[in-house]
Every structure is written in structure tokens, then in C-alpha cells.
Design a protein around this motif. Structure first.
Motif, short mmCIF file in Angstrom:
data_model
loop_
_atom_site.label_atom_id
_atom_site.label_comp_id
_atom_site.label_asym_id
_atom_site.label_seq_id
_atom_site.Cartn_x
_atom_site.Cartn_y
_atom_site.Cartn_z
N ILE A 1 87.21 41.52 -9.89
CA ILE A 1 88.48 41.45 -9.15
C ILE A 1 89.41 40.52 -9.91
CG2 ILE A 1 89.59 40.84 -6.98
CD1 ILE A 1 86.77 41.15 -5.67
N VAL A 2 90.56 41.04 -10.31
CA VAL A 2 91.55 40.25 -11.04
C VAL A 2 92.86 40.30 -10.26
CG1 VAL A 2 92.81 39.96 -13.20
CG2 VAL A 2 90.44 40.79 -13.23
N GLY A 3 93.47 39.14 -10.05
CA GLY A 3 94.70 39.09 -9.27
C GLY A 3 95.69 38.09 -9.83
N HIS A 4 96.91 38.18 -9.36
CA HIS A 4 97.93 37.21 -9.71
C HIS A 4 97.74 35.95 -8.88
CE1 HIS A 4 99.98 40.03 -12.23
NE2 HIS A 4 100.35 40.83 -11.23
N ASP B 1 88.53 31.28 -5.17
CA ASP B 1 87.57 30.83 -4.16
C ASP B 1 87.80 31.54 -2.84
OD1 ASP B 1 86.23 29.06 -5.83
OD2 ASP B 1 87.55 27.38 -5.33
N GLU B 2 89.07 31.76 -2.49
CA GLU B 2 89.37 32.48 -1.25
C GLU B 2 88.94 33.94 -1.33
OE1 GLU B 2 93.28 29.91 0.24
OE2 GLU B 2 93.54 31.63 -1.10
N VAL B 3 89.06 34.54 -2.51
CA VAL B 3 88.60 35.92 -2.70
C VAL B 3 87.09 36.00 -2.45
CG1 VAL B 3 88.25 37.77 -4.37
CG2 VAL B 3 90.44 36.56 -4.29
N VAL B 4 86.34 35.08 -3.04
CA VAL B 4 84.88 35.09 -2.87
C VAL B 4 84.52 34.87 -1.41
CG1 VAL B 4 82.74 33.91 -3.46
CG2 VAL B 4 84.44 34.33 -5.23
N GLU B 5 85.18 33.92 -0.76
CA GLU B 5 84.89 33.65 0.65
C GLU B 5 85.15 34.86 1.52
OE1 GLU B 5 86.13 30.46 4.18
OE2 GLU B 5 87.09 30.37 2.21
N ALA B 6 86.28 35.56 1.26
CA ALA B 6 86.64 36.72 2.08
C ALA B 6 85.68 37.89 1.89
CB ALA B 6 88.07 37.16 1.75
N MET C 1 98.65 46.45 3.42
CA MET C 1 97.38 46.94 2.88
C MET C 1 96.25 45.95 3.21
SD MET C 1 96.35 47.60 -1.11
CE MET C 1 96.34 45.84 -1.50
N PRO C 2 95.16 46.42 3.80
CA PRO C 2 94.06 45.51 4.16
C PRO C 2 93.20 45.15 2.94
CG PRO C 2 93.50 47.75 4.79
CD PRO C 2 94.91 47.80 4.25
N ARG C 3 93.74 44.31 2.08
CA ARG C 3 93.09 44.03 0.80
C ARG C 3 91.68 43.48 0.96
NH1 ARG C 3 92.91 39.77 -3.26
NH2 ARG C 3 93.10 40.66 -5.36
N GLU C 4 91.49 42.55 1.88
CA GLU C 4 90.16 41.96 2.05
C GLU C 4 89.15 43.01 2.47
OE1 GLU C 4 90.50 38.65 4.68
OE2 GLU C 4 91.52 37.37 3.20
N ASP C 5 89.53 43.89 3.39
CA ASP C 5 88.61 44.95 3.81
C ASP C 5 88.29 45.88 2.65
OD1 ASP C 5 88.64 43.97 6.38
OD2 ASP C 5 90.13 45.39 7.12
N ILE C 6 89.31 46.20 1.85
CA ILE C 6 89.08 47.08 0.70
C ILE C 6 88.12 46.45 -0.28
CG2 ILE C 6 90.20 48.12 -1.32
CD1 ILE C 6 92.73 48.38 0.44
N LEU C 7 88.29 45.17 -0.55
CA LEU C 7 87.41 44.50 -1.51
C LEU C 7 85.99 44.36 -0.97
CD1 LEU C 7 89.80 41.81 -3.01
CD2 LEU C 7 89.16 44.04 -3.96
#
Length: 210
Positions: free
Chosen positions: A142-145, A163-168, A121-127
């Protein structure tokens, strides 16, 4: 009300939900309650809604919710739960593979709670598309494990840091306010019925109006 989008591959999640009559607790995610409880109700998009607990919680607080999942089994179950309430008409259940399609429109709240998958699943593209669906003044949550559960020690699911989520997300400068970007403890019951303390993370952003 139900809308359909063609879904090419949903067998895994249909089978997962078909294992039992309920696989989640039926309670809204604690991070959603904490982060959205004081928001003014408007329109909300719930990505990966599962059995519908988050969508129901939002609808009960006055939100008009579009709730999306790849599994028809989950959506049928969620719609059944909603039918027993007074807020069923505030929720649109939409069958959609977010890897190939995305709901139309803009929303005052877009929430993705534990949108992880064993597939590619292309999670970064989806977000990134989720961020694009947030209306001016609206919130992206956005909440993740942050750690693999004890019953899946060999899991290869990618679990990025906040931080990686925000950067992506690659958000344009000056158009968003970062309200929360942190890891935090989470307490739940594992599949074996035993306590399963874990670490989760939350990213919360507000899109500026100008």
C-alpha cells in the motif's frame, strides 16, 4: 481479456481521464518498482490501475495481473497501451467500483498505489478486503501520499500515516510480517510542469504461510 462488474458512479474519474490523452507519466510507480522488483512473479491484483503503467510493468516481469479501475476511459486507454506490447494476454482489465464490489480470488501480490479519492470511497474497508485477497506467502503493498499537492491546497482528502494504515487493516495477530512501514521523499512533476517534491508512505506486509 476484459471482465465487467456493474459500476454505479464513475463520472468523476471518466471526466478526469478524458481531460487529456494521458494524465500520468506512463512509468510505473517508483515504490512498486522498489518493493516488488525482487518478488517471484505469480498472480497480482492492481487496485486503481489507472492508465496501466504498473500492470504493464508487472506483466513484463512475468506476473499474471488483474488490473482494476472504476473508469472505463482509463481501462480502455490501458488496454490500448498493453495491446502494443507482447504481454497483453497476461493482464485482465476489470471494470469495478471497489466501494461496492471486489475482484474474486487470491493473489501473490496485491498492490494499491495512491488509492485516494475526493469522494466518500471506503478506503479502509477496501484495503481490509485487499488484505483478505492476499494468498499465503503473498505480499500486500500500500503506497499513499502523506501531503496535499501544491495545486490542491484546499483538498479534504484524508491522508493517513503508515502507522494508521496498518492499524486500520486490523490484521490478526501472528499471521502477517510487517516488512516496511515508513514515510519517504518522492519527486515528481506537478500539473504545472514544475518539480513537486512530496512525502509519500509505504506499507508492505507478507502473509505468513502458517
Amino acid at each position: 481479456m476484459t471482465q465487467d462488474v456493474t459500476v454505479p458512479d464513475e463520472e468523476f474519474w471518466d471526466a478526469r481521464y478524458a481531460e487529456s490523452e494521458r494524465i500520468w507519466s506512463g512509468r510505473p510507480n517508483a515504490a512498486l518498482v522498489r518493493e516488488a522488483g525482487d518478488l517471484t512473479p505469480g498472480t497480482a491484483l492492481d487496485l486503481g490501475c489507472g492508465e496501466g503503467a504498473d500492470a504493464l510493468w508487472l506483466a513484463e516481469r512475468g506476473w499474471e495481473v488483474t488490473a482494476v479501475d472504476i473508469s472505463r476511459v482509463a481501462l480502455d486507454r490501458a488496454a490500448g497501451h498493453a495491446a502494443a506490447t507482447a504481454v497483453a494476454d497476461r493482464i485482465t482489465w476489470q471494470h469495478c467500483d471497489l466501494g461496492t464490489a471486489f475482484p474474486a480470488g487470491s493473489f501473490d501480490l496485491v498492490t494499491a498505489q495512491f488509492l485516494h479519492s475526493h469522494s466518500d470511497m471506503p478506503r479502509e474497508d477496501i484495503l481490509r478486503r485487499a488484505a483478505g485477497a492476499v494468498a499465503p506467502g503473498g505480499v500486500l503493498l500500500i503506497v499513499g501520499h502523506a501531503g496535499i499537492p501544491a495545486w490542491e491546497p484546499d483538498s479534504d482528502v484524508a491522508l493517513p500515516t503508515p502507522d494508521e494504515v496498518v492499524e486500520a487493516l486490523a490484521l490478526p495477530d501472528g499471521r502477517w510480517d510487517l516488512l516496511r512501514c515508513e514515510e519517504h521523499p518522492s519527486f515528481r512533476t506537478g500539473h504545472d510542469g514544475k518539480p513537486d517534491p512530496r512525502t509519500d508512505n509505504t506499507v508492505k506486509l507478507r502473509r505468513r504461510t502458517a
